[in-house]
Write a protein that holds these residues in place. Sequence first.
Motif, PDB file in Angstrom:
ATOM      1  N   THR A  51     -26.396  46.383  59.105  1.00  0.00           N
ATOM      2  CA  THR A  51     -26.286  44.999  58.932  1.00  0.00           C
ATOM      3  C   THR A  51     -27.260  44.605  57.961  1.00  0.00           C
ATOM      4  O   THR A  51     -28.711  45.105  57.907  1.00  0.00           O
ATOM      5  CB  THR A  51     -26.941  44.656  60.329  1.00  0.00           C
ATOM      6  OG1 THR A  51     -26.006  44.823  61.428  1.00  0.00           O
ATOM      7  CG2 THR A  51     -26.846  43.121  60.524  1.00  0.00           C
ATOM      8  N   PRO A  52     -26.959  43.954  57.069  1.00  0.00           N
ATOM      9  CA  PRO A  52     -27.898  43.358  55.918  1.00  0.00           C
ATOM     10  C   PRO A  52     -28.838  42.579  56.548  1.00  0.00           C
ATOM     11  O   PRO A  52     -28.601  41.776  57.613  1.00  0.00           O
ATOM     12  CB  PRO A  52     -26.791  42.621  55.022  1.00  0.00           C
ATOM     13  CG  PRO A  52     -25.576  42.826  55.548  1.00  0.00           C
ATOM     14  CD  PRO A  52     -25.711  43.293  56.717  1.00  0.00           C
ATOM     15  N   ASP A  53     -30.163  42.596  55.906  1.00  0.00           N
ATOM     16  CA  ASP A  53     -31.434  41.854  56.501  1.00  0.00           C
ATOM     17  C   ASP A  53     -31.216  40.361  56.450  1.00  0.00           C
ATOM     18  O   ASP A  53     -31.426  39.730  57.377  1.00  0.00           O
ATOM     19  CB  ASP A  53     -32.553  42.420  55.511  1.00  0.00           C
ATOM     20  CG  ASP A  53     -33.031  43.558  55.725  1.00  0.00           C
ATOM     21  OD1 ASP A  53     -32.765  44.273  56.870  1.00  0.00           O
ATOM     22  OD2 ASP A  53     -34.075  44.176  54.828  1.00  0.00           O
ATOM     23  N   ALA A  54     -30.326  39.988  55.471  1.00  0.00           N
ATOM     24  CA  ALA A  54     -30.163  38.732  55.362  1.00  0.00           C
ATOM     25  C   ALA A  54     -29.323  38.141  56.421  1.00  0.00           C
ATOM     26  O   ALA A  54     -29.602  36.823  56.883  1.00  0.00           O
ATOM     27  CB  ALA A  54     -29.211  38.060  53.933  1.00  0.00           C
ATOM     28  N   LEU A  55     -28.334  38.800  57.053  1.00  0.00           N
ATOM     29  CA  LEU A  55     -27.494  38.422  57.991  1.00  0.00           C
ATOM     30  C   LEU A  55     -28.351  38.540  59.426  1.00  0.00           C
ATOM     31  O   LEU A  55     -28.057  37.596  60.103  1.00  0.00           O
ATOM     32  CB  LEU A  55     -26.271  39.198  58.219  1.00  0.00           C
ATOM     33  CG  LEU A  55     -25.356  39.336  59.527  1.00  0.00           C
ATOM     34  CD1 LEU A  55     -24.714  37.530  59.430  1.00  0.00           C
ATOM     35  CD2 LEU A  55     -24.116  40.142  59.423  1.00  0.00           C
ATOM     36  N   ILE A  56     -29.349  39.429  59.435  1.00  0.00           N
ATOM     37  CA  ILE A  56     -30.035  39.406  60.581  1.00  0.00           C
ATOM     38  C   ILE A  56     -30.978  38.034  60.762  1.00  0.00           C
ATOM     39  O   ILE A  56     -31.243  37.526  61.795  1.00  0.00           O
ATOM     40  CB  ILE A  56     -30.848  40.734  60.712  1.00  0.00           C
ATOM     41  CG1 ILE A  56     -30.065  42.011  60.838  1.00  0.00           C
ATOM     42  CG2 ILE A  56     -32.080  40.557  61.777  1.00  0.00           C
ATOM     43  CD1 ILE A  56     -31.109  43.096  60.832  1.00  0.00           C
ATOM     44  N   ARG A  57     -31.572  37.870  59.482  1.00  0.00           N
ATOM     45  CA  ARG A  57     -32.358  36.623  59.234  1.00  0.00           C
ATOM     46  C   ARG A  57     -31.624  35.359  59.735  1.00  0.00           C
ATOM     47  O   ARG A  57     -31.938  34.460  60.387  1.00  0.00           O
ATOM     48  CB  ARG A  57     -32.962  36.491  57.931  1.00  0.00           C
ATOM     49  CG  ARG A  57     -34.200  37.469  57.912  1.00  0.00           C
ATOM     50  CD  ARG A  57     -34.912  37.002  56.592  1.00  0.00           C
ATOM     51  NE  ARG A  57     -34.208  37.130  55.342  1.00  0.00           N
ATOM     52  CZ  ARG A  57     -34.149  38.351  54.758  1.00  0.00           C
ATOM     53  NH1 ARG A  57     -34.569  39.509  55.191  1.00  0.00           N
ATOM     54  NH2 ARG A  57     -33.329  38.463  53.571  1.00  0.00           N
ATOM     55  N   LEU A  58     -30.314  35.367  59.256  1.00  0.00           N
ATOM     56  CA  LEU A  58     -29.323  34.000  59.712  1.00  0.00           C
ATOM     57  C   LEU A  58     -29.038  34.109  61.214  1.00  0.00           C
ATOM     58  O   LEU A  58     -28.959  33.027  61.689  1.00  0.00           O
ATOM     59  CB  LEU A  58     -27.837  34.384  58.640  1.00  0.00           C
ATOM     60  CG  LEU A  58     -27.138  33.217  58.968  1.00  0.00           C
ATOM     61  CD1 LEU A  58     -27.419  31.755  58.594  1.00  0.00           C
ATOM     62  CD2 LEU A  58     -25.633  33.534  58.358  1.00  0.00           C
ATOM     63  N   GLN A  59     -28.684  35.038  61.665  1.00  0.00           N
ATOM     64  CA  GLN A  59     -28.604  35.190  63.369  1.00  0.00           C
ATOM     65  C   GLN A  59     -29.750  34.679  64.205  1.00  0.00           C
ATOM     66  O   GLN A  59     -29.681  34.084  64.932  1.00  0.00           O
ATOM     67  CB  GLN A  59     -28.119  36.595  63.555  1.00  0.00           C
ATOM     68  CG  GLN A  59     -26.798  36.814  62.978  1.00  0.00           C
ATOM     69  CD  GLN A  59     -26.284  38.272  63.561  1.00  0.00           C
ATOM     70  OE1 GLN A  59     -26.574  38.802  64.710  1.00  0.00           O
ATOM     71  NE2 GLN A  59     -25.525  38.889  62.924  1.00  0.00           N
ATOM     72  N   MET A  60     -30.994  34.871  63.531  1.00  0.00           N
ATOM     73  CA  MET A  60     -32.005  34.615  64.133  1.00  0.00           C
ATOM     74  C   MET A  60     -32.577  33.195  63.719  1.00  0.00           C
ATOM     75  O   MET A  60     -33.620  32.624  64.473  1.00  0.00           O
ATOM     76  CB  MET A  60     -33.161  35.454  63.929  1.00  0.00           C
ATOM     77  CG  MET A  60     -32.826  37.241  64.448  1.00  0.00           C
ATOM     78  SD  MET A  60     -32.341  37.092  66.161  1.00  0.00           S
ATOM     79  CE  MET A  60     -33.664  36.447  67.049  1.00  0.00           C
ATOM     80  N   CYS A  61     -32.057  32.537  62.726  1.00  0.00           N
ATOM     81  CA  CYS A  61     -32.433  31.224  62.281  1.00  0.00           C
ATOM     82  C   CYS A  61     -32.214  30.377  63.506  1.00  0.00           C
ATOM     83  O   CYS A  61     -31.111  30.178  64.125  1.00  0.00           O
ATOM     84  CB  CYS A  61     -31.637  30.809  61.108  1.00  0.00           C
ATOM     85  SG  CYS A  61     -31.669  29.200  60.705  1.00  0.00           S
ATOM     86  N   PRO A  62     -33.458  29.622  63.637  1.00  0.00           N
ATOM     87  CA  PRO A  62     -33.531  28.682  64.907  1.00  0.00           C
ATOM     88  C   PRO A  62     -32.201  27.638  65.008  1.00  0.00           C
ATOM     89  O   PRO A  62     -31.690  27.463  66.089  1.00  0.00           O
ATOM     90  CB  PRO A  62     -34.756  27.887  64.650  1.00  0.00           C
ATOM     91  CG  PRO A  62     -35.744  28.602  63.882  1.00  0.00           C
ATOM     92  CD  PRO A  62     -34.814  29.585  63.032  1.00  0.00           C
ATOM     93  N   ALA A  63     -31.783  27.178  63.619  1.00  0.00           N
ATOM     94  CA  ALA A  63     -30.722  26.298  63.624  1.00  0.00           C
ATOM     95  C   ALA A  63     -29.352  26.831  63.996  1.00  0.00           C
ATOM     96  O   ALA A  63     -28.587  26.420  64.889  1.00  0.00           O
ATOM     97  CB  ALA A  63     -30.513  25.632  62.539  1.00  0.00           C
TER      98      ALA A  63
END
Length: 78
Positions: A51-63
């Motif tokens: 899983t790419p880091d960018a996707l992990i960050r997106l999934q955890m983004c508050p919005a």
Amino acid sequence: FAYPSGYYNEEVVNILRDEGFKVGFTTVRGVNDLEVTDNLKLRRINIGAETPDALIRLQMCPANLKTQSKIASQFPSV
């Protein structure tokens, strides 16, 4: 407790509760509102080695978490 293959029902949840289990993880995709979610029916977001880091960050983004929570609430659990 991690439900085998994610399968559970109210009878299983009640048995776990009676046996003193505090948390149970389903394979239902989504986030949890910990103020209202039954701790024995927790949803999750799968993250694998590829899983790419960018996707992990997106999934955890508050919005994104708010959006996922709204979508997930429209689908009943197993």
